[in-house]
Design a protein around this motif. Structure first.
Motif, mmCIF file in Angstrom:
data_model
loop_
_atom_site.group_PDB
_atom_site.id
_atom_site.type_symbol
_atom_site.label_atom_id
_atom_site.label_comp_id
_atom_site.label_asym_id
_atom_site.label_seq_id
_atom_site.Cartn_x
_atom_site.Cartn_y
_atom_site.Cartn_z
ATOM 1 N N PRO A 79 -1.919 11.165 -6.323
ATOM 2 C CA PRO A 79 -0.835 12.168 -6.259
ATOM 3 C C PRO A 79 0.560 11.584 -6.432
ATOM 4 O O PRO A 79 1.447 12.246 -6.973
ATOM 5 N N ILE A 80 0.772 10.357 -5.969
ATOM 6 C CA ILE A 80 2.080 9.716 -6.110
ATOM 7 C C ILE A 80 2.115 8.966 -7.437
ATOM 8 O O ILE A 80 1.234 8.140 -7.720
ATOM 9 N N THR A 81 3.112 9.260 -8.258
ATOM 10 C CA THR A 81 3.176 8.666 -9.597
ATOM 11 C C THR A 81 4.153 7.497 -9.692
ATOM 12 O O THR A 81 4.069 6.707 -10.624
ATOM 13 N N ALA A 82 5.089 7.388 -8.747
ATOM 14 C CA ALA A 82 6.064 6.294 -8.773
ATOM 15 C C ALA A 82 6.583 6.055 -7.367
ATOM 16 O O ALA A 82 6.718 6.992 -6.574
ATOM 17 N N ALA A 127 -5.166 6.268 0.510
ATOM 18 C CA ALA A 127 -4.276 5.120 0.365
ATOM 19 C C ALA A 127 -4.772 4.208 -0.747
ATOM 20 O O ALA A 127 -5.978 4.110 -1.006
ATOM 21 N N ILE A 128 -3.835 3.574 -1.420
ATOM 22 C CA ILE A 128 -4.170 2.615 -2.474
ATOM 23 C C ILE A 128 -3.300 1.375 -2.304
ATOM 24 O O ILE A 128 -2.246 1.410 -1.675
ATOM 25 N N VAL A 129 -3.764 0.272 -2.867
ATOM 26 C CA VAL A 129 -2.971 -0.954 -2.951
ATOM 27 C C VAL A 129 -2.513 -1.097 -4.393
ATOM 28 O O VAL A 129 -3.324 -0.974 -5.323
ATOM 29 N N THR A 130 -1.222 -1.307 -4.593
ATOM 30 C CA THR A 130 -0.683 -1.392 -5.950
ATOM 31 C C THR A 130 -0.074 -2.760 -6.200
ATOM 32 O O THR A 130 0.323 -3.473 -5.270
ATOM 33 N N GLY A 131 0.004 -3.127 -7.471
ATOM 34 C CA GLY A 131 0.843 -4.245 -7.846
ATOM 35 C C GLY A 131 2.295 -3.796 -7.804
ATOM 36 O O GLY A 131 2.580 -2.610 -7.617
ATOM 37 N N TYR A 132 3.211 -4.725 -7.977
ATOM 38 C CA TYR A 132 4.621 -4.335 -8.000
ATOM 39 C C TYR A 132 5.432 -5.386 -8.735
ATOM 40 O O TYR A 132 5.028 -6.535 -8.873
ATOM 41 N N ARG A 133 6.580 -4.922 -9.230
ATOM 42 C CA ARG A 133 7.502 -5.806 -9.933
ATOM 43 C C ARG A 133 8.916 -5.444 -9.519
ATOM 44 O O ARG A 133 9.164 -4.327 -9.059
ATOM 45 N N GLY A 134 9.818 -6.391 -9.635
ATOM 46 C CA GLY A 134 11.178 -6.098 -9.214
ATOM 47 C C GLY A 134 12.086 -7.290 -9.380
ATOM 48 O O GLY A 134 11.833 -8.178 -10.215
ATOM 49 N N TYR A 146 12.182 -3.372 -5.831
ATOM 50 C CA TYR A 146 10.867 -3.377 -6.484
ATOM 51 C C TYR A 146 10.405 -1.957 -6.770
ATOM 52 O O TYR A 146 10.870 -0.995 -6.158
ATOM 53 N N ILE A 147 9.477 -1.838 -7.719
ATOM 54 C CA ILE A 147 8.773 -0.591 -7.987
ATOM 55 C C ILE A 147 7.284 -0.895 -8.069
ATOM 56 O O ILE A 147 6.877 -1.994 -8.465
ATOM 57 N N SER A 148 6.474 0.055 -7.661
ATOM 58 C CA SER A 148 5.022 -0.122 -7.702
ATOM 59 C C SER A 148 4.514 -0.057 -9.135
ATOM 60 O O SER A 148 5.084 0.630 -9.990
ATOM 61 N N ALA A 149 3.435 -0.771 -9.395
ATOM 62 C CA ALA A 149 2.811 -0.783 -10.717
ATOM 63 C C ALA A 149 1.303 -0.598 -10.542
ATOM 64 O O ALA A 149 0.766 -0.714 -9.438
ATOM 65 N N GLU A 150 0.636 -0.278 -11.638
ATOM 66 C CA GLU A 150 -0.815 -0.109 -11.639
ATOM 67 C C GLU A 150 -1.269 0.994 -10.678
ATOM 68 O O GLU A 150 -2.286 0.883 -10.006
ATOM 69 N N ILE A 151 -0.507 2.101 -10.633
ATOM 70 C CA ILE A 151 -0.909 3.250 -9.821
ATOM 71 C C ILE A 151 -1.959 4.055 -10.592
ATOM 72 O O ILE A 151 -1.739 4.405 -11.754
ATOM 73 N N SER A 178 0.828 -1.211 0.000
ATOM 74 C CA SER A 178 0.000 0.000 0.000
ATOM 75 C C SER A 178 0.856 1.252 0.000
ATOM 76 O O SER A 178 1.976 1.257 0.520
ATOM 77 N N ILE A 179 0.328 2.314 -0.590
ATOM 78 C CA ILE A 179 0.954 3.630 -0.605
ATOM 79 C C ILE A 179 -0.077 4.621 -0.083
ATOM 80 O O ILE A 179 -1.226 4.639 -0.539
ATOM 81 N N LYS A 180 0.364 5.476 0.861
ATOM 82 C CA LYS A 180 -0.546 6.479 1.409
ATOM 83 C C LYS A 180 -0.015 7.868 1.088
ATOM 84 O O LYS A 180 1.164 8.157 1.309
#
Length: 318
Positions: A229-232, A196-203, A219-224, A188-190
């Protein structure tokens, strides 16, 4: 890039261009570095066989889940340097230096306590014993074995692919690329405003060929969502062996957390009298060092002693 390779020199200038044009994509940067290494040393950088890669991944899964179950209760000090840069320039400006005490207990997870800001105890206006999210800015949690256990859990349904070999701190490792879809993710990212959102991630993970343990996790977040407001967001964690109560455990030694956020639009007046809308972005970086692992218990008072950062300490005021 991995399939075809590169036939050019990866200069500092080219690294800077790739970072700015890709939004500082850590995986792209490291893929280019791997490709350069293959070009310079094609014989010593051969990928692992399919059989070896499959066997090592299976052993890593068993070893990581077992380690998560056997994790002791411990305390550790985090030394965090927080910086920011504008518009993906990577021109970092230091904001502050924090000292955090972390208590880890299997029954309660991780508990964070702010000890110092720039070498000084936090003010009375801050909640005593509270974490460092209360002072604003970028904060993070979950850098310990729990994150690794999640990606190896069957419920996460992570997919793995061996992509390269590497030597990390003298240990021969196989690098695996992984991906976790959003519907199976717990990452999750807040953002500001408690959205707050839950994102996929790859790494990628670096697995030691001898101990079957993960030495590095990236890892980096995906599907944001586009309107978030947060893009990466991304993280890189290095693990090393530490002694707690006369036993060896593989725990984080350093970490780097990076986040890119969209700033509010600004309308500026140009010299010819016309106006233009600026859409700036802000990068934040937390560089974390983990020090003084100890068994949770009577030693808690030791970790509360405030120490200067090992490198580039802040200047003492007269």
């Amino acid at each position: 890039i991995r399939k075809r390779g590169i036939n050019f020199t990866l200069t500092d200038g080219l690294r800077s261009v790739v970072a700015s044009k890709s939004g500082n994509d850590m995986l792209l940067r490291r893929t280019l570095e791997e490709a350069e290494r293959r070009t310079l040393n094609p014989k010593t950088s051969l990928p692992p066989s399919e059989a070896e890669a499959t066997d090592l991944l299976a052993k890593a899964r068993v070893a990581t889940l077992a380690a998560a179950e056997a994790m002791p209760d411990f305390i550790v000090k985090q030394q965090i340097t927080r910086s920011r840069a504008l518009n993906n320039t990577n021109n970092w400006v230091t904001l502050d230096r924090l000292t955090i005490a972390v208590n880890y207990r299997a029954s309660a997870g991780e508990e964070y306590k702010l000890l110092a800001i720039n070498g000084l105890p936090p003010g009375k206006e801050l909640k005593e014993g509270g974490g460092y999210e209360q002072i604003g800015g970028t904060s993070s949690a979950g850098e310990y074995v729990s994150m690794l256990a999640v990606i190896f859990s069957d419920a996460t349904r992570a997919t793995f692919k061996p992509v390269d070999t590497d030597t990390l701190r003298g240990k021969r490792a196989i690098i695996y690329e992984f991906e976790v879809q959003q519907k199976y993710s717990k990452l999750s990212i807040k953002a500001t405003g408690d959205r707050a959102i839950v994102t996929g991630y790859r790494g990628r993970i670096w697995v030691d060929r001898e101990t079957f343990r993960v030495l590095r996790f990236e890892y980096i977040s995906a599907e944001i969502p586009a309107d978030f407001p947060i893009t990466a967001a991304g993280s890189l964690i290095d693990y090393d062996w530490v002694t707690i109560n006369e036993r060896q455990y593989l725990l984080p030694s350093s970490a780097e957390i990076k986040i890119t956020a969209r700033l509010p639009e600004q309308t500026i007046m140009l010299s010819d009298g016309t106006t233009r809308v600026r859409n700036d972005t802000l990068q934040t970086r937390n560089e974390i060092r983990f020090r003084n692992y100890q068994k949770y218990g009577a030693e808690v008072k030791i970790i509360e002693d405030i120490e200067d950062f090992e490198d580039d300490p802040p200047e003492k005021k007269p």
